[in-house]
Design a protein around this motif. Structure first.
Motif, PDB file in Angstrom:
ATOM      1  N   PHE A 296      59.453  44.259  47.555  1.00  0.00           N
ATOM      2  CA  PHE A 296      58.188  44.046  46.887  1.00  0.00           C
ATOM      3  C   PHE A 296      57.883  45.408  46.331  1.00  0.00           C
ATOM      4  O   PHE A 296      57.306  45.862  45.231  1.00  0.00           O
ATOM      5  N   ALA A 297      58.213  46.616  47.464  1.00  0.00           N
ATOM      6  CA  ALA A 297      57.768  47.920  47.009  1.00  0.00           C
ATOM      7  C   ALA A 297      58.687  48.345  45.880  1.00  0.00           C
ATOM      8  O   ALA A 297      57.947  49.094  45.414  1.00  0.00           O
ATOM      9  N   LYS A 298      59.809  47.757  45.357  1.00  0.00           N
ATOM     10  CA  LYS A 298      60.451  48.024  44.323  1.00  0.00           C
ATOM     11  C   LYS A 298      59.764  47.513  42.924  1.00  0.00           C
ATOM     12  O   LYS A 298      60.099  48.192  41.897  1.00  0.00           O
ATOM     13  N   HIS A 299      58.857  46.770  43.139  1.00  0.00           N
ATOM     14  CA  HIS A 299      58.071  46.255  41.844  1.00  0.00           C
ATOM     15  C   HIS A 299      56.494  46.264  42.120  1.00  0.00           C
ATOM     16  O   HIS A 299      55.764  45.249  42.173  1.00  0.00           O
ATOM     17  N   PRO A 300      56.081  47.614  42.083  1.00  0.00           N
ATOM     18  CA  PRO A 300      54.598  47.973  42.029  1.00  0.00           C
ATOM     19  C   PRO A 300      53.893  47.111  41.014  1.00  0.00           C
ATOM     20  O   PRO A 300      52.914  46.722  41.301  1.00  0.00           O
ATOM     21  N   ASP A 301      54.638  47.104  39.817  1.00  0.00           N
ATOM     22  CA  ASP A 301      53.678  46.186  38.713  1.00  0.00           C
ATOM     23  C   ASP A 301      53.663  44.907  39.120  1.00  0.00           C
ATOM     24  O   ASP A 301      52.303  44.347  38.793  1.00  0.00           O
ATOM     25  N   HIS A 302      54.438  44.334  39.893  1.00  0.00           N
ATOM     26  CA  HIS A 302      54.435  42.857  40.063  1.00  0.00           C
ATOM     27  C   HIS A 302      53.069  42.858  41.274  1.00  0.00           C
ATOM     28  O   HIS A 302      52.212  42.091  41.051  1.00  0.00           O
ATOM     29  N   VAL A 303      53.205  43.823  42.336  1.00  0.00           N
ATOM     30  CA  VAL A 303      52.171  43.658  43.265  1.00  0.00           C
ATOM     31  C   VAL A 303      50.704  43.944  42.537  1.00  0.00           C
ATOM     32  O   VAL A 303      49.638  43.199  42.679  1.00  0.00           O
ATOM     33  N   LEU A 304      50.593  44.944  41.585  1.00  0.00           N
ATOM     34  CA  LEU A 304      49.242  45.206  40.968  1.00  0.00           C
ATOM     35  C   LEU A 304      48.815  43.847  40.005  1.00  0.00           C
ATOM     36  O   LEU A 304      47.747  43.596  40.120  1.00  0.00           O
ATOM     37  N   ASN A 305      49.843  43.241  39.540  1.00  0.00           N
ATOM     38  CA  ASN A 305      49.479  42.125  38.764  1.00  0.00           C
ATOM     39  C   ASN A 305      48.925  40.946  39.619  1.00  0.00           C
ATOM     40  O   ASN A 305      47.867  40.290  39.379  1.00  0.00           O
ATOM     41  N   VAL A 306      49.461  40.702  40.921  1.00  0.00           N
ATOM     42  CA  VAL A 306      49.118  39.948  41.891  1.00  0.00           C
ATOM     43  C   VAL A 306      47.554  40.048  42.360  1.00  0.00           C
ATOM     44  O   VAL A 306      46.561  39.348  42.029  1.00  0.00           O
ATOM     45  N   ILE A 307      47.261  41.435  42.399  1.00  0.00           N
ATOM     46  CA  ILE A 307      46.022  41.824  42.735  1.00  0.00           C
ATOM     47  C   ILE A 307      44.887  41.659  41.626  1.00  0.00           C
ATOM     48  O   ILE A 307      43.759  41.240  42.052  1.00  0.00           O
ATOM     49  N   ARG A 308      45.383  41.962  40.410  1.00  0.00           N
ATOM     50  CA  ARG A 308      44.548  41.752  39.289  1.00  0.00           C
ATOM     51  C   ARG A 308      44.299  40.370  38.943  1.00  0.00           C
ATOM     52  O   ARG A 308      42.961  40.038  38.811  1.00  0.00           O
ATOM     53  N   ALA A 309      45.170  39.381  39.166  1.00  0.00           N
ATOM     54  CA  ALA A 309      44.990  38.053  38.932  1.00  0.00           C
ATOM     55  C   ALA A 309      44.142  37.574  39.844  1.00  0.00           C
ATOM     56  O   ALA A 309      43.115  36.608  39.631  1.00  0.00           O
ATOM     57  N   GLY A 310      44.202  37.912  41.258  1.00  0.00           N
ATOM     58  CA  GLY A 310      43.080  37.245  42.284  1.00  0.00           C
ATOM     59  C   GLY A 310      41.896  38.006  42.099  1.00  0.00           C
ATOM     60  O   GLY A 310      40.904  37.175  42.313  1.00  0.00           O
ATOM     61  N   THR A 311      41.873  39.044  41.623  1.00  0.00           N
ATOM     62  CA  THR A 311      40.312  39.969  41.407  1.00  0.00           C
ATOM     63  C   THR A 311      39.902  38.926  40.480  1.00  0.00           C
ATOM     64  O   THR A 311      38.449  38.845  40.424  1.00  0.00           O
TER      65      THR A 311
END
Ligand code: ATP
Ligand code: MG
Length: 334
Positions: A296-311
């Motif tokens: 997951f750490a290799k794809h920070p954009d994916h993690v950010l999108n998860v947080i954005r969508a959840g927020t």
């Protein structure tokens, strides 16, 4: 949205999560995600209440905690991961709720009293820290959560939340907010590697879920056992022995652990043996989490999108509750 009960949990973004979180909350959250509408709050504004001197740590830790969630198996399709500072309704509700609680009541809250003592704040407690029970009431009620998994020492916070809820409902003359029930997990608190009662991110006594094999080995070597257990043949104390506390929490072979405890108590079992076993158990627990986390750490954009969508999802829910409270209290509408 489903008819499942709503559950809100969260973590202060003060550093990566540790095996205490896994035993005390993450394990349960993995189960809850199929039976509850579950929200996981990245509590960065709450983290500020006792870390205002180090906002960079709080910012950095948002991604760390989000990575830990994903690495242990929190599924963003089932659970909503959201960022506290980007949910303005939480701050607005906090301000409203502060009028429904007295300073004396906040100071009497046993959880707060204890935390103020542990942090050595004395009279210089930040106002935000003293008031965080009202902010937590805002978090819980904004999501209309009715079940709150908390450690036994946190139960007074839920009591205080419900007091605020009752006062608001009384002022509104109708039940605009639900009360929440504290669900105390059986597992209890995991002690720190230093033998202190609680492993905590800020206590320097934690094994992070992202620990390398070397870091695990170092932590296990340094771990507090029984200072009176000098020779292998001496009887050793199991009570308060951190190695056994962790074996109880994570070793799946309960019978073997009971046998080791009995042997340790009788004498004839060295710390090296139980530590070797624990090292294996912790490595088996952490290795797959570490591996997924690295992915997951290799794809920070994916993690950010998860947080954005959840927020974004959380924003809709919390704004609706805020409107209900403002309307319920009959404040002026423009
Ligand atoms: P900090 O030191 O910044 O307060 P923390 O390690 O105490 O961090 P929190 O974010 O305050 O972690 O706690 C988040 C959740 O994890 C809470 O529900 C808390 O009860 C649970 N938790 C924290 N530490 C432990 C532990 N040692 N054992 C079991 N559960 C824990
Ligand atoms: Mg804490």
């Amino acid at each position: 949205m489903t008819n499942n009960p709503v559950i809100l949990t969260g973590d202060r973004t003060t550093g990566p999560l540790h095996i205490g979180h896994f035993a005390g909350s993450l394990r349960n959250r993995l189960r809850f995600q199929d039976s509850h509408d579950q929200y996981l709050l990245l509590a960065d504004t709450q983290a500020l209440t006792d870390n205002a001197h180090d906002p960079a740590k709080i910012r950095r830790s948002v991604m760390e905690v989000a990575l830990d969630y994903l690495a242990v198996g929190i599924d963003p399709e089932k659970s909503t991961i959201c960022l506290q500072s980007h949910l303005p309704a939480l701050a607005e509700l906090s301000m409203l709720y502060l009028n429904f609680v007295t300073v004396a009541r906040l100071e009497r809250n046993p959880t707060i009293k204890d935390e103020i003592r542990v942090r050595g704040f004395g009279h210089n407690v930040p106002a935000g820290f003293l008031c965080y029970p009202a902010a937590q009431a805002a978090d819980i009620t904004a999501f209309r959560a009715t079940r709150e998994p908390v450690g036994a020492d946190q139960a007074p916070l839920i009591e205080q939340t419900n007091e605020i809820v009752r006062r608001i409902n009384a002022a509104a003359e109708k039940d605009i907010l639900p009360e929440a029930e504290a669900v105390i997990p059986r597992s209890g608190r995991l002690p720190g590697i230093d033998g202190k009662a609680k492993m905590s991110k800020s206590g320097g006594n934690a094994i992070p879920l992202s620990a390398s094999p070397d870091a695990i080995a170092t932590a296990v070597r340094a771990m507090y056992t029984d200072p009176g257990h000098l020779r292998i043949d001496d009887p050793g104390k199991v009570e308060g022995n951190v190695v056994f506390a962790y074996l109880d929490a994570f070793d799946e072979d309960e019978a073997a652990v009971q046998e080791l405890k009995a042997q340790y108590g009788r004498g004839g079992l060295g710390d090296a043996v139980i530590k070797r076993r624990l090292n294996g158990v912790l490595e088996a627990l952490i290795a797959p989490i570490r591996q997924r986390r690295e992915e997951f750490a290799k794809h920070p954009d994916h993690v950010l999108n998860v947080i954005r969508a959840g927020t974004q999802r959380a924003r809709e829910v919390t704004e609706a509750t805020k409107r209900d409270v403002v309307n319920g209290l009959g404040l002026f509408q423009l």
